[in-house]
Motif scaffolding. Structure first.
Motif, short mmCIF file in Angstrom:
data_model
loop_
_atom_site.label_atom_id
_atom_site.label_comp_id
_atom_site.label_asym_id
_atom_site.label_seq_id
_atom_site.Cartn_x
_atom_site.Cartn_y
_atom_site.Cartn_z
N SER A 234 0.83 -1.20 0.00
CA SER A 234 0.00 0.00 0.00
C SER A 234 0.87 1.26 0.00
O SER A 234 0.55 2.25 -0.68
N LEU A 238 0.97 4.36 -2.79
CA LEU A 238 0.92 5.80 -2.54
C LEU A 238 2.10 6.50 -3.18
O LEU A 238 1.94 7.56 -3.82
N MET A 298 -5.94 9.14 -0.61
CA MET A 298 -5.85 8.25 -1.76
C MET A 298 -7.17 8.17 -2.52
O MET A 298 -7.18 8.02 -3.75
N ASN A 332 -2.81 14.96 -2.36
CA ASN A 332 -1.40 14.75 -2.06
C ASN A 332 -0.98 15.53 -0.81
O ASN A 332 -0.21 15.03 0.01
N SER A 335 -1.63 13.86 2.44
CA SER A 335 -0.83 12.66 2.74
C SER A 335 0.57 13.02 3.22
O SER A 335 1.40 12.11 3.41
N SER A 394 -4.39 4.06 -7.04
CA SER A 394 -4.69 4.84 -5.84
C SER A 394 -5.84 4.23 -5.04
O SER A 394 -5.76 4.09 -3.82
N ALA A 398 -5.77 2.53 -1.31
CA ALA A 398 -6.70 2.92 -0.24
C ALA A 398 -7.32 1.69 0.40
O ALA A 398 -7.45 1.60 1.63
#
Length: 413
Positions: A234, A238, A298, A332, A335, A394, A398
């Protein structure tokens, strides 16, 4: 203990964040000009792009050795060593007589960047309490984003004043001298943190002791193979989506026939939004949990890429392009610091550096592979299909975070 640790972070903020800010500022100035310098030395466009990717390859190759160096030397010595190595690479770019020297110099900077980033990351894992760990790491991530945002502006100013593309490399050299001086001669926040931790019982969520440990990097990867395989995939997704943004947005604008100024304006606005949201990410992670930051991020980016993929032939495609670029910038920005925070949460407290090297290697691998995957799909199919694939990655990431964060993170909190 939490209050005392917070006080040390505030008092030593220049020593903690300053070296990373200087490194990112210099790197941000020189990276956009690497293809330009390569072209001046005789490379065609494809070879120039290949030389630019040596930076990412260097980071990939440097992650595991960086974990070894931090575990054995400590974070401060590793940062000074990395700054010196990067200085050699930056000088090599400024003086490169041929493409081979240029490529080697870019690769060396990637190696140093891996060690530099991991050293400060490991310090945060060991000494920053869980109560505000995400905010501290989001601020660290924000220094990198500010450097990559402001560095190209510094390079543009230097080009205007000097007319020499190599001036950005010498600006990087100056930044690295400041990095080495601040990290090596400035106050040592690690020692002060250890003093604070020795004055009373350790905080339940603060690791104590120096950043050392007996574990080898490969042994650590094998011991933690389960979490690295699950959460790591994962994390790689990302990183892939983040790196794809840097390829998709310019190419999409070109495919629409927009002029370069319009494309630059759209990307500049998204970069500003991205940077402006970095601290909000840390607040959300600390107050509501890691999943509440990474999952919306995401999903937003995935939705943005999927909608962008469907908009190419619609009326007002340029407006759709700007809107979806901004949307992915918001995603973005939310994150920021999440991969560093998850790595910190998952790492063994007494010996974090080898694990962090493995964690960063997996994430960087996704970031390095994504532009190649996008280019291949765009070549054999269409740019719309390639962009949709980024959106699917993406959304898949998630789902992975939604499945594994409650298992591996919530149980530790």
């Amino acid at each position: 203990m939490t209050d005392s640790a917070r006080g040390v972070l505030l008092r030593f903020a220049p020593a903690i964040y300053g070296p990373n800010l200087l490194f990112a500022l210099g790197e941000g100035a020189v990276v956009p000009l690497i293809p330009v310098i390569a072209t001046k030395l005789g490379a065609d466009l494809s070879l120039s792009a290949f030389i630019a990717t040596a930076l990412v390859v260097g980071q990939l190759c440097g992650n595991l050795p960086a974990g070894w160096f931090v575990a054995r030397l400590g974070e401060r010595k590793t940062m000074v060593l990395a700054a010196v190595v990067a200085l050699v690479g930056a000088a090599g770019i400024g003086l490169a007589p041929n493409l081979g020297v240029l490529a080697a110099s870019v690769f060396v900077i990637g190696l140093a960047a891996a060690a530099f980033g991991l050293a400060r990351h490991a310090f945060m894992v060991v000494h920053v309490p869980l109560a505000f760990r995400a905010r501290a790491l989001a601020l660290l991530g924000g220094t990198f984003r500010f450097g990559m945002f402001a560095g190209p502006m510094c390079a543009a100013l230097l080009l205007t004043l000097t007319g020499a593309t190599e001036s950005a490399a010498w600006f990087f050299v100056a930044c690295l001298v400041g990095c080495a001086a601040l990290a090596g001669l400035g106050p040592d926040p690690e020692l002060e943190m250890q003093r604070q931790e020795s004055r009373g019982p350790a905080d339940a969520v603060t690791a104590t002791g120096p950043i050392v440990g007996p574990s080898g990097v490969l042994a650590t990867m094998w011991r933690h193979r389960g979490v690295l395989a699950r959460m790591g995939v994962s994390a790689s997704a990302l990183s892939a989506v983040r790196q794809s943004r840097q390829v998709v947005l310019p190419l999409w604008g070109v495919s629409l026939g927009l002029d370069p100024e319009a494309i630059a304006l759209v990307i500049g606005v998204t970069g500003a939004i991205d940077f402006a949201l970095f601290y909000a990410s840390g607040q959300v992670m600390d107050r509501f949990g890691r999943l509440m930051a990474v999952l919306p991020s995401m999903l937003i980016m995935g939705l943005g890429f999927l909608l962008l993929a469907l908009s190419h032939d619609l009326p007002g495609a340029g407006v759709w392009y700007a809107a979806m670029a901004v949307l992915t910038g918001v995603g973005n920005g939310l994150s920021t610091g999440i991969l560093m925070t998850l790595g910190a949460d998952l790492s063994p407290r007494g010996d974090p550096a080898p694990f962090l090297g493995s964690w960063r290697l997996i994430g960087d691998a996704g970031g390095a592979a994504a532009p190649l995957l996008f280019s291949a799909l765009a070549g054999v199919a269409t740019i719309g299909i390639a962009t949709a694939a980024v959106g699917v990655i993406s959304l898949a990431g998630a789902c992975g975070f939604a499945r594994w964060i409650p298992r591996y993170i919530t149980a530790k909190r």
